[in-house]
Design a protein around this motif. Structure first.
Motif, PDB file in Angstrom:
ATOM      1  N   GLY A  39     -13.443  -1.515   2.720  1.00  0.00           N
ATOM      2  CA  GLY A  39     -14.103  -2.811   2.814  1.00  0.00           C
ATOM      3  C   GLY A  39     -14.021  -3.662   1.566  1.00  0.00           C
ATOM      4  N   GLN A  40     -13.475  -3.099   0.479  1.00  0.00           N
ATOM      5  CA  GLN A  40     -13.356  -3.848  -0.773  1.00  0.00           C
ATOM      6  C   GLN A  40     -12.150  -4.784  -0.712  1.00  0.00           C
ATOM      7  OE1 GLN A  40     -13.283  -1.324  -4.224  1.00  0.00           O
ATOM      8  NE2 GLN A  40     -12.693  -2.979  -5.585  1.00  0.00           N
ATOM      9  N   GLU A  41     -12.330  -6.007  -1.228  1.00  0.00           N
ATOM     10  CA  GLU A  41     -11.218  -6.954  -1.243  1.00  0.00           C
ATOM     11  C   GLU A  41     -10.207  -6.544  -2.306  1.00  0.00           C
ATOM     12  OE1 GLU A  41     -10.985 -11.494  -2.378  1.00  0.00           O
ATOM     13  OE2 GLU A  41     -11.694 -11.259  -0.323  1.00  0.00           O
ATOM     14  N   ILE A  42      -8.926  -6.472  -1.913  1.00  0.00           N
ATOM     15  CA  ILE A  42      -7.868  -6.069  -2.844  1.00  0.00           C
ATOM     16  C   ILE A  42      -6.971  -7.232  -3.242  1.00  0.00           C
ATOM     17  CG2 ILE A  42      -7.758  -3.621  -2.360  1.00  0.00           C
ATOM     18  CD1 ILE A  42      -5.709  -4.163  -0.197  1.00  0.00           C
ATOM     19  N   GLY A  43      -7.114  -8.341  -2.558  1.00  0.00           N
ATOM     20  CA  GLY A  43      -6.317  -9.510  -2.913  1.00  0.00           C
ATOM     21  C   GLY A  43      -6.832 -10.742  -2.205  1.00  0.00           C
ATOM     22  N   ALA A  44      -6.518 -11.892  -2.787  1.00  0.00           N
ATOM     23  CA  ALA A  44      -6.929 -13.166  -2.202  1.00  0.00           C
ATOM     24  C   ALA A  44      -5.777 -14.155  -2.295  1.00  0.00           C
ATOM     25  CB  ALA A  44      -8.158 -13.714  -2.920  1.00  0.00           C
ATOM     26  N   SER A  45      -5.783 -15.100  -1.386  1.00  0.00           N
ATOM     27  CA  SER A  45      -4.736 -16.127  -1.355  1.00  0.00           C
ATOM     28  C   SER A  45      -5.155 -17.336  -2.170  1.00  0.00           C
ATOM     29  CB  SER A  45      -4.484 -16.565   0.084  1.00  0.00           C
ATOM     30  OG  SER A  45      -5.573 -17.367   0.560  1.00  0.00           O
ATOM     31  N   GLN A  46      -4.253 -18.271  -2.235  1.00  0.00           N
ATOM     32  CA  GLN A  46      -4.543 -19.596  -2.768  1.00  0.00           C
ATOM     33  C   GLN A  46      -5.336 -20.363  -1.714  1.00  0.00           C
ATOM     34  OE1 GLN A  46      -0.650 -21.411  -3.057  1.00  0.00           O
ATOM     35  NE2 GLN A  46      -0.520 -21.717  -0.884  1.00  0.00           N
ATOM     36  N   MET A  47      -5.776 -21.548  -2.055  1.00  0.00           N
ATOM     37  CA  MET A  47      -6.390 -22.446  -1.071  1.00  0.00           C
ATOM     38  C   MET A  47      -5.258 -23.146  -0.310  1.00  0.00           C
ATOM     39  SD  MET A  47      -9.584 -22.159  -1.604  1.00  0.00           S
ATOM     40  CE  MET A  47     -10.469 -21.266  -2.864  1.00  0.00           C
ATOM     41  N   TYR A  48      -5.467 -23.314   0.964  1.00  0.00           N
ATOM     42  CA  TYR A  48      -4.462 -23.966   1.814  1.00  0.00           C
ATOM     43  C   TYR A  48      -4.985 -25.306   2.307  1.00  0.00           C
ATOM     44  CZ  TYR A  48      -1.839 -19.610   1.938  1.00  0.00           C
ATOM     45  OH  TYR A  48      -1.110 -18.503   1.583  1.00  0.00           O
ATOM     46  N   ALA A  49      -4.062 -26.178   2.696  1.00  0.00           N
ATOM     47  CA  ALA A  49      -4.412 -27.504   3.192  1.00  0.00           C
ATOM     48  C   ALA A  49      -4.930 -27.449   4.626  1.00  0.00           C
ATOM     49  CB  ALA A  49      -3.209 -28.429   3.108  1.00  0.00           C
ATOM     50  N   SER A  50      -4.504 -26.430   5.380  1.00  0.00           N
ATOM     51  CA  SER A  50      -4.902 -26.353   6.788  1.00  0.00           C
ATOM     52  C   SER A  50      -4.975 -24.899   7.235  1.00  0.00           C
ATOM     53  CB  SER A  50      -3.879 -27.087   7.667  1.00  0.00           C
ATOM     54  OG  SER A  50      -2.639 -26.399   7.631  1.00  0.00           O
ATOM     55  N   ALA A  51      -5.636 -24.688   8.374  1.00  0.00           N
ATOM     56  CA  ALA A  51      -5.725 -23.340   8.940  1.00  0.00           C
ATOM     57  C   ALA A  51      -4.345 -22.828   9.343  1.00  0.00           C
ATOM     58  CB  ALA A  51      -6.667 -23.335  10.130  1.00  0.00           C
ATOM     59  N   SER A  52      -3.478 -23.716   9.803  1.00  0.00           N
ATOM     60  CA  SER A  52      -2.140 -23.274  10.210  1.00  0.00           C
ATOM     61  C   SER A  52      -1.309 -22.844   9.001  1.00  0.00           C
ATOM     62  CB  SER A  52      -1.420 -24.350  11.026  1.00  0.00           C
ATOM     63  OG  SER A  52      -1.196 -25.497  10.246  1.00  0.00           O
ATOM     64  N   SER A  53      -1.468 -23.528   7.863  1.00  0.00           N
ATOM     65  CA  SER A  53      -0.724 -23.098   6.676  1.00  0.00           C
ATOM     66  C   SER A  53      -1.291 -21.779   6.150  1.00  0.00           C
ATOM     67  CB  SER A  53      -0.686 -24.182   5.597  1.00  0.00           C
ATOM     68  OG  SER A  53      -1.976 -24.586   5.218  1.00  0.00           O
ATOM     69  N   MET A  54      -2.604 -21.559   6.300  1.00  0.00           N
ATOM     70  CA  MET A  54      -3.188 -20.272   5.939  1.00  0.00           C
ATOM     71  C   MET A  54      -2.619 -19.170   6.836  1.00  0.00           C
ATOM     72  SD  MET A  54      -7.140 -18.911   6.074  1.00  0.00           S
ATOM     73  CE  MET A  54      -7.197 -19.094   7.840  1.00  0.00           C
ATOM     74  N   ALA A  55      -2.490 -19.447   8.125  1.00  0.00           N
ATOM     75  CA  ALA A  55      -1.922 -18.462   9.054  1.00  0.00           C
ATOM     76  C   ALA A  55      -0.488 -18.116   8.653  1.00  0.00           C
ATOM     77  CB  ALA A  55      -1.966 -18.994  10.482  1.00  0.00           C
ATOM     78  N   SER A  56       0.252 -19.096   8.182  1.00  0.00           N
ATOM     79  CA  SER A  56       1.616 -18.835   7.694  1.00  0.00           C
ATOM     80  C   SER A  56       1.586 -17.952   6.451  1.00  0.00           C
ATOM     81  CB  SER A  56       2.338 -20.146   7.378  1.00  0.00           C
ATOM     82  OG  SER A  56       2.516 -20.898   8.540  1.00  0.00           O
ATOM     83  N   GLY A  57       0.589 -18.159   5.593  1.00  0.00           N
ATOM     84  CA  GLY A  57       0.440 -17.319   4.403  1.00  0.00           C
ATOM     85  C   GLY A  57       0.154 -15.874   4.777  1.00  0.00           C
ATOM     86  N   ILE A  58      -0.709 -15.666   5.752  1.00  0.00           N
ATOM     87  CA  ILE A  58      -1.012 -14.310   6.226  1.00  0.00           C
ATOM     88  C   ILE A  58       0.245 -13.664   6.797  1.00  0.00           C
ATOM     89  CG2 ILE A  58      -2.271 -12.986   7.989  1.00  0.00           C
ATOM     90  CD1 ILE A  58      -4.632 -14.971   7.509  1.00  0.00           C
ATOM     91  N   ALA A  59       0.984 -14.417   7.598  1.00  0.00           N
ATOM     92  CA  ALA A  59       2.229 -13.897   8.175  1.00  0.00           C
ATOM     93  C   ALA A  59       3.215 -13.517   7.077  1.00  0.00           C
ATOM     94  CB  ALA A  59       2.847 -14.932   9.111  1.00  0.00           C
TER      95      ALA A  59
END
Length: 109
Positions: free
Chosen positions: A74-94
């Motif tokens: 349950g511990q966070e091991i990494g975080a992303s940058q801030m994204y402009a939109s939910a779809s760009s965040m989904a691309s980051g996850i992919a």
């Protein structure tokens, strides 16, 4: 092909960034006291990035979406940058899912 880059920060702790094939950082770690702990973090990203349920989708106070990747404890091991939109965040996850399992490790510490 993606890569994990290990670096030492100003306080002497170790961190890693997962970079996509284009060189863009797609996931950044917390600080680790030892290089071996940092390397264990990388292995945890490799393992947990295969499971979509380990990605926590979030929204920052400024309204921008970003995500965290959790380990099995349950511990966070990494975080992303801030994204402009939910779809760009989904691309980051992919991109993390695609790159992390086979990314080479480059030690710049």
């Amino acid at each position: 092909m993606g890569k994990f880059e290990i670096k030492k920060d100003k306080s002497g702790q170790f961190r890693f960034n997962l970079k996509a094939g284009n060189g863009q950082v797609i996931l950044s770690s917390e600080a680790y006291k030892t290089k071996s702990a940092c390397e264990n973090g990388i292995e945890s990203v490799r393992k947990n990035s295969k499971n979509d349920a380990m990605f926590e989708r979030k929204v920052a106070k400024n309204g921008k979406p970003y995500f965290g990747l959790k380990a099995s404890n349950g511990q966070e091991i990494g975080a992303s940058q801030m994204y402009a939109s939910a779809s760009s965040m989904a691309s980051g996850i992919a991109s993390v899912k695609k790159n992390a399992p086979s990314a080479k490790v480059v030690d710049n510490s």
